[in-house]
Structures are given as C-alpha cells and as structure tokens.
Design a protein around this motif. Structure first.
Motif, PDB file in Angstrom:
ATOM      1  N   LEU A 196      14.245  -0.940   5.135  1.00 12.19           N
ATOM      2  CA  LEU A 196      13.393  -0.046   4.355  1.00 12.19           C
ATOM      3  C   LEU A 196      14.174   1.249   4.141  1.00 12.19           C
ATOM      4  N   PRO A 197      14.358   1.676   2.893  1.00 12.21           N
ATOM      5  CA  PRO A 197      15.199   2.850   2.626  1.00 12.21           C
ATOM      6  C   PRO A 197      14.573   4.144   3.135  1.00 12.21           C
ATOM      7  N   ARG A 198      15.419   5.147   3.339  1.00 12.61           N
ATOM      8  CA  ARG A 198      14.939   6.455   3.772  1.00 12.61           C
ATOM      9  C   ARG A 198      14.067   7.059   2.679  1.00 12.61           C
ATOM     10  N   GLY A 199      13.168   7.923   3.106  1.00  8.61           N
ATOM     11  CA  GLY A 199      12.260   8.566   2.165  1.00  8.61           C
ATOM     12  C   GLY A 199      10.895   8.782   2.801  1.00  8.61           C
ATOM     13  N   THR A 200       9.991   9.371   2.034  1.00 10.84           N
ATOM     14  CA  THR A 200       8.617   9.583   2.479  1.00 10.84           C
ATOM     15  C   THR A 200       7.704   8.723   1.624  1.00 10.84           C
ATOM     16  N   TYR A 201       6.857   7.963   2.286  1.00 14.14           N
ATOM     17  CA  TYR A 201       5.967   7.019   1.618  1.00 14.14           C
ATOM     18  C   TYR A 201       4.535   7.315   2.023  1.00 14.14           C
ATOM     19  N   THR A 202       3.664   7.455   1.031  1.00 15.04           N
ATOM     20  CA  THR A 202       2.266   7.810   1.280  1.00 15.04           C
ATOM     21  C   THR A 202       1.363   6.718   0.735  1.00 15.04           C
ATOM     22  N   THR A 203       0.276   6.483   1.443  1.00 17.09           N
ATOM     23  CA  THR A 203      -0.717   5.517   0.968  1.00 17.09           C
ATOM     24  C   THR A 203      -2.009   6.251   0.638  1.00 17.09           C
TER      25      THR A 203
ATOM     26  N   SER B 104       0.821  -1.214   0.000  1.00 14.27           N
ATOM     27  CA  SER B 104       0.000   0.000   0.000  1.00 14.27           C
ATOM     28  C   SER B 104       0.855   1.265   0.000  1.00 14.27           C
ATOM     29  N   PHE B 105       1.986   1.235   0.739  1.00 13.74           N
ATOM     30  CA  PHE B 105       2.877   2.397   0.793  1.00 13.74           C
ATOM     31  C   PHE B 105       3.895   2.391  -0.341  1.00 13.74           C
ATOM     32  N   ASN B 106       3.862   1.355  -1.180  1.00 16.45           N
ATOM     33  CA  ASN B 106       4.772   1.220  -2.316  1.00 16.45           C
ATOM     34  C   ASN B 106       6.242   1.220  -1.857  1.00 16.45           C
ATOM     35  N   ILE B 107       6.528   0.366  -0.851  1.00 19.16           N
ATOM     36  CA  ILE B 107       7.878   0.191  -0.311  1.00 19.16           C
ATOM     37  C   ILE B 107       8.277  -1.254  -0.568  1.00 19.16           C
ATOM     38  N   SER B 108       9.553  -1.488  -0.682  1.00 21.14           N
ATOM     39  CA  SER B 108      10.062  -2.852  -0.763  1.00 21.14           C
ATOM     40  C   SER B 108       9.644  -3.596   0.498  1.00 21.14           C
TER      41      SER B 108
END
Length: 195
Positions: free
Chosen positions: A134-141, A125-129
């Motif tokens: 989990l790599p740094r960054g901002t993840y939105t669902t 849902s957050f489009n993360i591996s």
C-alpha cells in the motif's frame, strides 16, 4: 383398519400443529457473532510510521460506521512483521493477554489474508489499491458499515466473551511502526451483547 387410518391422520395433524421448539445451547464456545465496541490507536500515532486513526460512529439506530484515516509515512509492504494478540476480559477484571496469538513476517500479505473480504471492503472504502504494497499517503473514509467487518478469515468457532484485539506492525528490529486496537464481544448468533 379404518380406525388405524383415522388414528394416523389425527397424529399427523397433532404433529403439524405442535409448535417448533428451538434449541439454543449454552456452550462456552461455538460459532459466534461479533459486536464491536471500540476501535482506537494503541499508542500515540505522532511517532508511528503507519498511523491508524480510526473510530466508530453511530449513523442510525441500526448502523454503525468505521471512520477516520490511515496515514502511511512509508509504504506498507511485506518487509515488516505482523503481530496480532487477542486479550480476553478476566472474570476478576482486566485484560489477560495471549488468548489468541498470530505472529508472522510479510505483514501486508498476511494481514490481507487474515482480514479476508474485510480487506477488500476497507481498501475500497479508503480508496486504496487492494494489492500489497500500500503506497505512502493519507487515506480517509467517509464511513464503512461495520457489518462488513464480520467477513474475515479468523477462526469461525471460538470462546464467547469480551475481547481486545491488538494489531501491531513492526520492522525487522521489532520497532513498532503502527498499531490499532479493537474491543468487541463474541456472542452466540441468537444473543444480544451482555457488556
């Protein structure tokens, strides 16, 4: 002999016509269904390295979604510690901590384990591996249906009631890196929430 056969047939018909009585035991613990009430950051996320800015949003009468974002200023890996603490709602009011405690190293891998299939639904849902780290960054669902939050690896039998679960990620020096709280009810599978 004929009367015995007629009697057996009549008894069989009566048994088939008798309504089924469902037994719903009122035990203090057992298999449960989770009714989620709220999700929120434990503390202000501005100073946290792992920010979990999540909330529940009602999409329709029967559908509630988890929305928000995850902001990782550093990668989330196994160099940190995982602290899960479940508080129960007291009969006289207020939260009583340590109803269930899970402390461990290797935070990313262990969180992936205890979340079970929820991990895969959430990372998708957050489009993360879905692999640690989990790599740094901002993840939105755009929204994850909370029915997918039921498929976890926590104990499948527990005491019924109202709970608050706090998931904290800490570094080796016990400095808080990120924290999220969930409030929920554990109810019998056939019950509706009382809270």
């Amino acid at each position: 002999m004929v009367l015995l056969k007629v009697y057996i047939v009549l008894v069989g018909l009566c048994l088939m016509a008798k309504p089924q009585i469902n037994f719903f035991p009122n035990l203090p613990l057992g298999e449960y269904r989770i009714i989620f009430l709220a999700i929120y950051p434990c503390e202000s996320t501005k100073d946290q390295i792992l920010g979990w800015n999540l909330y529940f949003s009602k999409k329709s009468q029967n559908t509630t979604e988890m929305k928000g974002n995850l902001t990782f200023k550093e990668s989330f890996d196994d160099s940190s510690k995982l602290d899960i603490n479940l508080s129960s709602w007291s009969l006289i009011g207020g939260w009583k901590k340590n109803s269930y405690v899970y402390l461990t190293d290797n935070a990313c891998s262990k969180l992936k384990y205890v979340m079970g299939n929820v991990w895969f639904s959430a990372t998708s849902s957050f489009n993360i591996s879905n692999h640690c780290p989990l790599p740094r960054g901002t993840y939105t669902t755009k929204g994850l249906d909370i029915k997918y939050l039921q498929d976890h690896n926590f104990p499948k039998v527990y005491y019924y009631g109202k709970y608050k679960g706090v998931i904290s990620i800490k570094n080796k020096k016990n400095k808080l890196l990120g924290c999220v709280a969930l409030e929920f009810n554990l109810v019998r599978p056939w019950e509706m929430s009382k809270y």
